[in-house]
Motif scaffolding. Structure first.
Motif, PDB file in Angstrom:
ATOM      1  N   LYS A 194       0.858  -1.187   0.000  1.00 37.38           N
ATOM      2  CA  LYS A 194       0.000   0.000   0.000  1.00 37.38           C
ATOM      3  C   LYS A 194       0.889   1.230   0.000  1.00 37.38           C
ATOM      4  CE  LYS A 194      -2.129   1.013   3.866  1.00 37.38           C
ATOM      5  NZ  LYS A 194      -1.665   2.363   4.254  1.00 37.38           N
ATOM      6  N   ASP A 195       0.775   2.035  -1.059  1.00 35.18           N
ATOM      7  CA  ASP A 195       1.618   3.224  -1.192  1.00 35.18           C
ATOM      8  C   ASP A 195       0.963   4.458  -0.574  1.00 35.18           C
ATOM      9  OD1 ASP A 195       3.633   1.838  -2.574  1.00 35.18           O
ATOM     10  OD2 ASP A 195       2.472   1.984  -4.444  1.00 35.18           O
ATOM     11  N   GLU A 196      -0.346   4.575  -0.736  1.00 30.11           N
ATOM     12  CA  GLU A 196      -1.049   5.747  -0.218  1.00 30.11           C
ATOM     13  C   GLU A 196      -1.392   5.554   1.257  1.00 30.11           C
ATOM     14  OE1 GLU A 196      -4.455   6.478  -2.589  1.00 30.11           O
ATOM     15  OE2 GLU A 196      -3.329   6.801  -4.437  1.00 30.11           O
ATOM     16  N   SER A 197      -1.502   6.672   1.966  1.00 27.21           N
ATOM     17  CA  SER A 197      -1.873   6.636   3.374  1.00 27.21           C
ATOM     18  C   SER A 197      -2.962   7.677   3.630  1.00 27.21           C
ATOM     19  CB  SER A 197      -0.655   6.913   4.266  1.00 27.21           C
ATOM     20  OG  SER A 197      -0.102   8.190   3.973  1.00 27.21           O
TER      21      SER A 197
ATOM     22  N   GLY B  22      -8.720   8.812   3.657  1.00 25.51           N
ATOM     23  CA  GLY B  22      -9.345   8.673   2.356  1.00 25.51           C
ATOM     24  C   GLY B  22      -8.898   7.414   1.639  1.00 25.51           C
ATOM     25  N   ALA B  23      -7.589   7.140   1.674  1.00 29.12           N
ATOM     26  CA  ALA B  23      -7.054   5.947   1.028  1.00 29.12           C
ATOM     27  C   ALA B  23      -7.574   4.687   1.711  1.00 29.12           C
ATOM     28  CB  ALA B  23      -5.530   5.987   1.055  1.00 29.12           C
ATOM     29  N   ALA B  24      -7.673   4.742   3.043  1.00 26.53           N
ATOM     30  CA  ALA B  24      -8.153   3.577   3.791  1.00 26.53           C
ATOM     31  C   ALA B  24      -9.616   3.286   3.466  1.00 26.53           C
ATOM     32  CB  ALA B  24      -7.986   3.821   5.289  1.00 26.53           C
TER      33      ALA B  24
ATOM     34  N   LYS C 299     -11.161   3.995   0.723  1.00 26.09           N
ATOM     35  CA  LYS C 299     -11.218   3.477  -0.643  1.00 26.09           C
ATOM     36  C   LYS C 299     -10.884   1.991  -0.671  1.00 26.09           C
ATOM     37  CE  LYS C 299      -9.290   4.188  -5.275  1.00 26.09           C
ATOM     38  NZ  LYS C 299      -8.326   4.967  -6.102  1.00 26.09           N
ATOM     39  N   LEU C 300      -9.868   1.598   0.102  1.00 26.89           N
ATOM     40  CA  LEU C 300      -9.488   0.184   0.155  1.00 26.89           C
ATOM     41  C   LEU C 300     -10.616  -0.667   0.735  1.00 26.89           C
ATOM     42  CD1 LEU C 300      -5.788   0.488   1.405  1.00 26.89           C
ATOM     43  CD2 LEU C 300      -6.541  -0.314  -0.845  1.00 26.89           C
TER      44      LEU C 300
ATOM     45  N   PRO D 191      -6.710  -2.353   5.182  1.00 25.24           N
ATOM     46  CA  PRO D 191      -5.355  -1.784   5.242  1.00 25.24           C
ATOM     47  C   PRO D 191      -4.623  -2.266   6.486  1.00 25.24           C
ATOM     48  CG  PRO D 191      -6.979  -0.155   5.909  1.00 25.24           C
ATOM     49  CD  PRO D 191      -7.752  -1.347   5.463  1.00 25.24           C
TER      50      PRO D 191
END
Length: 280
Positions: A51-54, A57-59, A61-62, A69
């Protein structure tokens, strides 16, 4: 070096195991026999993607994509973010024995030493939807002892239960120290022959070879409570109060009765006098 793994993980897994989910794609490495005829804890392969994004919001989406995550850290290694299929994580938790599971993380572009594995350190759950929000893994060395919590189970036929007693298990988990591959599925205690009012202690637990119990030998694990009769529910003050207090109560009762009689006598005399005055 000895590593202590958070016991909060075990509690989360125990709660989770009461809910069934569809099995996912986790695979198991073959279980191997440990020295002394014991069975070594198996490793469960968990596939993950980096996982590159943190950030929140990214969590979110996952999670919307059916992923959970997570991060993995420990042993002086760099903290790495990853994501796993929710279904595969739940399948892994279903395979957890005694609240513990030894994980072989399968993630592209990650080199993992043969003597390294991971344990679940913490899982955050949604209080509303009861879904996993995130998972923390911790690297451990298979050659170094770790401290983990293991479930306690009792078995056997307790004689006191036939006589109306009730089994009261006081402690359900205990910390142990051992090599990761020697983590027992559970600690057991035989209650065969236990009588009413008898207690069995940590020293009565069956602890496998190579495992150190980190619990006071005199720590109570289970006891059989005596049955409660109707007579036990009655308030028997005379039997419970010391003799001196009984005498004081008896004297106070006599004084109270005498005062009541005197009051009644005074009241009667007053009424008689009033009637006499009225007649005159």
């Amino acid at each position: 070096m000895r590593l202590t793994v958070s016991t909060a993980t075990s509690r989360s897994v125990c709660v989770w195991r009461g809910v069934r989910r569809d099995s996912g794609g986790c695979s198991r490495r073959q279980r191997q026999d440990a020295p002394g005829g014991r069975t070594a804890m198996e490793q469960v392969v968990l596939k993950a993607q980096k996982k590159d994004e943190s950030g929140k919001g990214a969590a979110r989406k996952l999670r919307a994509e059916g992923l959970v995550p997570g991060v993995i850290y420990g042993l002086g290694k760099e903290t790495v973010g990853f994501a796993v299929q929710r279904r595969e994580l739940y399948d892994l938790l279903d395979k957890a024995t005694g609240g513990n599971v030894l994980i072989s993380l399968d993630m592209p572009d990650m080199q993992i030493d043969a003597d390294t594995a991971a344990l679940i350190k913490e899982i955050q759950w949604s209080p509303v939807h009861k879904e996993a929000l995130s998972v923390d893994l911790q690297w451990i060395s298979l050659k170094e002892p770790v401290t983990v919590s293991v479930n306690i189970t009792i078995h056997g036929h307790a004689t006191g239960l036939e006589e109306g007693g009730s089994m009261n298990q006081i402690r359900y988990q205990a910390e142990v120290e051992c090599l990761p591959t020697d983590i027992p599925e559970e600690l057991t205690m035989d209650v065969t022959g236990m009588q009413i009012s008898e207690t069995r202690f940590a020293s009565d637990l069956a602890v496998p070879e190579g495992v150190t119990l980190l619990l006071d030998p005199e720590e109570p694990i289970a006891t059989i409570a005596r049955p409660i009769s109707a007579a036990d529910l009655e308030v028997r003050t005379d039997e419970e109060l010391p003799e001196g207090e009984l005498e004081e109560l008896a004297l106070a009762e006599e004084q109270s009765e005498a005062a009541a009689e005197a009051a009644q006598s005074t009241e009667a005399d007053g009424e008689a006098e009033a009637e006499s005055d009225s007649a005159e």
